[in-house]
Scaffold this motif. Structure first.
Motif, PDB file in Angstrom:
ATOM      1  N   GLN A 167       0.706  -1.239   0.192  1.00 40.33           N
ATOM      2  CA  GLN A 167      -0.069  -0.088  -0.015  1.00 40.33           C
ATOM      3  C   GLN A 167       0.688   1.354   0.110  1.00 40.33           C
ATOM      4  N   ALA A 168       1.761   1.196   0.617  1.00 39.21           N
ATOM      5  CA  ALA A 168       2.915   2.291   1.049  1.00 39.21           C
ATOM      6  C   ALA A 168       3.473   2.495  -0.351  1.00 39.21           C
ATOM      7  N   LEU A 169       3.751   1.722  -1.016  1.00 46.99           N
ATOM      8  CA  LEU A 169       4.689   1.580  -2.441  1.00 46.99           C
ATOM      9  C   LEU A 169       3.751   2.150  -3.131  1.00 46.99           C
ATOM     10  N   ALA A 170       2.467   1.919  -3.617  1.00 46.28           N
ATOM     11  CA  ALA A 170       1.408   2.517  -4.338  1.00 46.28           C
ATOM     12  C   ALA A 170       1.101   3.870  -4.170  1.00 46.28           C
ATOM     13  N   GLN A 171       0.804   4.410  -2.852  1.00 48.98           N
ATOM     14  CA  GLN A 171       0.444   5.677  -2.484  1.00 48.98           C
ATOM     15  C   GLN A 171       1.622   6.392  -2.715  1.00 48.98           C
ATOM     16  N   LEU A 172       2.983   6.080  -2.668  1.00 47.97           N
ATOM     17  CA  LEU A 172       4.140   6.891  -2.709  1.00 47.97           C
ATOM     18  C   LEU A 172       4.537   7.120  -4.191  1.00 47.97           C
ATOM     19  N   LYS A 173       4.034   6.158  -4.797  1.00 49.21           N
ATOM     20  CA  LYS A 173       4.518   5.906  -6.392  1.00 49.21           C
ATOM     21  C   LYS A 173       6.023   5.530  -6.340  1.00 49.21           C
ATOM     22  N   LEU A 174       6.258   4.405  -5.591  1.00 49.35           N
ATOM     23  CA  LEU A 174       7.866   3.984  -5.705  1.00 49.35           C
ATOM     24  C   LEU A 174       7.537   2.525  -6.392  1.00 49.35           C
ATOM     25  N   ASN A 175       8.714   2.131  -6.986  1.00 48.87           N
ATOM     26  CA  ASN A 175       9.052   0.822  -7.320  1.00 48.87           C
ATOM     27  C   ASN A 175      10.228   0.350  -6.847  1.00 48.87           C
ATOM     28  N   THR A 176      10.447  -1.160  -7.221  1.00 56.83           N
ATOM     29  CA  THR A 176      11.647  -1.659  -6.639  1.00 56.83           C
ATOM     30  C   THR A 176      12.427  -2.172  -7.830  1.00 56.83           C
ATOM     31  N   GLN A 177      12.149  -1.546  -9.167  1.00 59.56           N
ATOM     32  CA  GLN A 177      12.949  -2.154 -10.311  1.00 59.56           C
ATOM     33  C   GLN A 177      14.469  -2.143  -9.932  1.00 59.56           C
ATOM     34  N   GLN A 178      14.914  -1.092  -9.356  1.00 56.10           N
ATOM     35  CA  GLN A 178      16.300  -0.478  -9.190  1.00 56.10           C
ATOM     36  C   GLN A 178      16.513  -0.915  -7.925  1.00 56.10           C
ATOM     37  N   PRO A 179      18.071  -1.514  -7.372  1.00 51.28           N
ATOM     38  CA  PRO A 179      18.058  -1.891  -6.224  1.00 51.28           C
ATOM     39  C   PRO A 179      18.221  -0.502  -5.260  1.00 51.28           C
ATOM     40  N   ILE A 180      17.687  -0.552  -4.095  1.00 49.68           N
ATOM     41  CA  ILE A 180      17.434   0.611  -3.219  1.00 49.68           C
ATOM     42  C   ILE A 180      18.443   0.741  -1.977  1.00 49.68           C
ATOM     43  N   LEU A 181      18.828   1.862  -1.763  1.00 51.79           N
ATOM     44  CA  LEU A 181      19.800   2.378  -0.857  1.00 51.79           C
ATOM     45  C   LEU A 181      18.898   3.225   0.119  1.00 51.79           C
ATOM     46  N   ALA A 182      18.864   2.737   1.387  1.00 52.00           N
ATOM     47  CA  ALA A 182      17.975   3.618   2.370  1.00 52.00           C
ATOM     48  C   ALA A 182      19.094   4.630   3.130  1.00 52.00           C
ATOM     49  N   LEU A 183      18.888   5.724   2.945  1.00 51.79           N
ATOM     50  CA  LEU A 183      19.535   6.809   3.753  1.00 51.79           C
ATOM     51  C   LEU A 183      18.639   7.247   4.900  1.00 51.79           C
ATOM     52  N   CYS A 184      19.419   7.229   5.886  1.00 53.17           N
ATOM     53  CA  CYS A 184      18.927   7.768   7.323  1.00 53.17           C
ATOM     54  C   CYS A 184      19.627   8.999   7.910  1.00 53.17           C
ATOM     55  N   PRO A 185      19.486  10.091   7.284  1.00 49.97           N
ATOM     56  CA  PRO A 185      20.358  11.143   7.569  1.00 49.97           C
ATOM     57  C   PRO A 185      19.979  12.002   8.964  1.00 49.97           C
ATOM     58  N   LEU A 260      12.635  -3.322   1.932  1.00 47.17           N
ATOM     59  CA  LEU A 260      12.966  -3.585   0.647  1.00 47.17           C
ATOM     60  C   LEU A 260      14.214  -3.125   0.190  1.00 47.17           C
ATOM     61  N   ALA A 261      15.079  -2.390   0.959  1.00 49.62           N
ATOM     62  CA  ALA A 261      16.458  -2.078   0.819  1.00 49.62           C
ATOM     63  C   ALA A 261      17.445  -2.944   0.420  1.00 49.62           C
ATOM     64  N   LYS A 262      18.383  -2.799  -0.024  1.00 48.69           N
ATOM     65  CA  LYS A 262      19.506  -3.642  -0.525  1.00 48.69           C
ATOM     66  C   LYS A 262      20.647  -3.440   0.548  1.00 48.69           C
ATOM     67  N   LEU A 263      20.803  -2.079   0.942  1.00 49.02           N
ATOM     68  CA  LEU A 263      21.805  -1.451   1.854  1.00 49.02           C
ATOM     69  C   LEU A 263      21.220  -0.201   2.703  1.00 49.02           C
ATOM     70  N   ALA A 264      21.607   0.012   3.856  1.00 47.87           N
ATOM     71  CA  ALA A 264      21.271   1.201   4.643  1.00 47.87           C
ATOM     72  C   ALA A 264      22.394   1.801   5.002  1.00 47.87           C
ATOM     73  N   ILE A 265      22.299   3.264   5.200  1.00 51.03           N
ATOM     74  CA  ILE A 265      23.563   3.856   5.814  1.00 51.03           C
ATOM     75  C   ILE A 265      22.750   4.954   6.674  1.00 51.03           C
ATOM     76  N   SER A 266      23.390   4.873   7.928  1.00 50.01           N
ATOM     77  CA  SER A 266      22.464   5.594   9.005  1.00 50.01           C
ATOM     78  C   SER A 266      23.520   6.270   9.967  1.00 50.01           C
ATOM     79  N   ASN A 267      22.968   7.525  10.419  1.00 43.36           N
ATOM     80  CA  ASN A 267      23.483   7.877  11.591  1.00 43.36           C
ATOM     81  C   ASN A 267      23.233   7.334  12.759  1.00 43.36           C
ATOM     82  N   ASP A 268      23.946   7.398  14.077  1.00 44.59           N
ATOM     83  CA  ASP A 268      23.586   6.690  15.386  1.00 44.59           C
ATOM     84  C   ASP A 268      22.094   7.176  15.807  1.00 44.59           C
TER      85      ASP A 268
END
Length: 343
Positions: A167-185, A260-268
């Motif tokens: 539901q969130a993917l559809a609502q935000l018009k996101l797709n998973t066709q490309q590998p996802i990097l999650a950024l948590c700044p 759904l991410a392949k990798l995440a980078i985050s602050n503490d």
């Protein structure tokens, strides 16, 4: 047995709490385990299979409101709990189990809680990690002489809600066709934990170009601006591959999308602990804080920090005004860590 846990109010602490809940279920597999927590933490509890009921704590950080606590305790008394464990160290956190008349009340010494807790633990120095302090509360006091005495315990492991995710993917018009990097700044604690947005942008650019990927930026309303700044630091041709979700998702959606991410980078931050609990390969960036107390609980993490003389200082803002512990942590180190994790 019926167990009530008064859970913490911070996102990262709540994630680490799952190790306590795992230990309780290992020791008492037939027990009912209920956790009392504020609304913003309950989405995590709903994704922990060990928790039978996520109960609503109607009060936030610092709220005493004795009448509210008394009323809630009277409601909880009807459930006839055998044991209460209070994770926060404050006096007010220990009031509800006492008001509710729960026979055994366990917790760490803090803020003159003598009497409110009748199974009081005081040897914190023997348990250097926060997660060790949490897990030790599941075991008899007489056995808990040091962290070495702890039996093995499981790392947090959140289970994504697939329906909510779609539901969130559809609502935000996101797709998973490309590998996802999650950024948590973001970092609720303060700017001394926030890696510069231009460093995040350089890592995101590498991912987009070299991995043919996309980047999703996670955070609260407060992180919307830094998310936009990251996108602005990207070359124009790459900006459409970076999506700023900060402030556009509730915590539940953020957890399910991050899965759904392949990798995440985050602050503490709390999101760092969520990424670890989702078992994502993780790059954890430490500025003024240290992984010696609250490291990401995963075997898939690369921890980055500088070794300048003044860190860790555990300050919210840089007392010298230079933030070198963050600015001098080059994005190339994160890119190198990324390659190690992906390989």
């Amino acid at each position: 047995m019926k167990i009530l846990v008064v859970g913490p109010s911070w996102v990262g602490d709540m994630v680490m709490s799952q190790s306590l809940y795992k230990a309780l279920k290992q020791l008492h597999p037939q027990a009912q385990l209920d956790v009392l927590a504020p609304d913003w933490c309950r989405p995590m509890l709903e994704r922990m299979p060990e928790v039978d009921n996520a109960l609503r704590m109607p009060l936030g950080h610092g709220d005493l409101q004795l009448a509210v606590r008394w009323k809630l305790a009277k409601q909880l008394k009807q459930s006839h709990y055998d044991w209460a464990i209070t994770q926060p160290n404050s006096l007010k956190a220990a009031l509800i189990p006492w008001f509710a008349g729960i026979k055994q009340r366990t917790g760490w010494k803090g803020e003159s809680r003598y009497g409110l807790l009748n199974d009081l633990r005081s040897n914190k120095q023997a348990f250097p990690l926060m997660v060790e302090r949490y897990v030790s509360l599941a075991h008899p006091k007489s056995n808990m002489t040091s962290a070495e005495a702890l039996p093995g315990y499981g790392h947090p492991a959140l289970a994504a809600n697939i329906n909510n995710q779609q539901q969130a993917l559809a609502q935000l018009k996101l797709n998973t066709q490309q590998p996802i990097l999650a950024l948590c700044p973001g970092a609720e604690f303060g700017p001394a934990k926030r890696w510069p947005e231009q460093h995040y942008a350089k890592v995101a650019a590498h991912w987009i170009e070299q991995c043919q990927g996309q980047a999703w930026i996670f955070g609260s309303d407060k992180d919307q601006t830094v998310g936009e700044q990251i996108i602005e630091h990207l070359p124009k041709a790459l900006q459409s591959h970076c999506h700023n979700l900060a402030g556009k998702t509730k915590l539940a959606e953020a957890i399910d999308l991050m899965a759904l991410a392949k990798l995440a980078i985050s602050n503490d931050s709390g999101l760092m602990h969520i990424a670890a609990a989702l078992q994502l390969p993780l790059i954890a960036v430490y500025g003024s804080s240290s992984p010696q107390y609250t490291p990401p609980l995963t075997d898939k993490a690369e921890i980055l920090h500088t070794d300048i003389e003044c860190r860790p200082c555990f300050k919210k803002t840089c007392q010298f005004g230079h933030l070198k512990c963050l600015t001098e942590l080059a994005p190339e180190r994160a890119i190198s860590a990324m390659k190690n994790l992906i390989d």
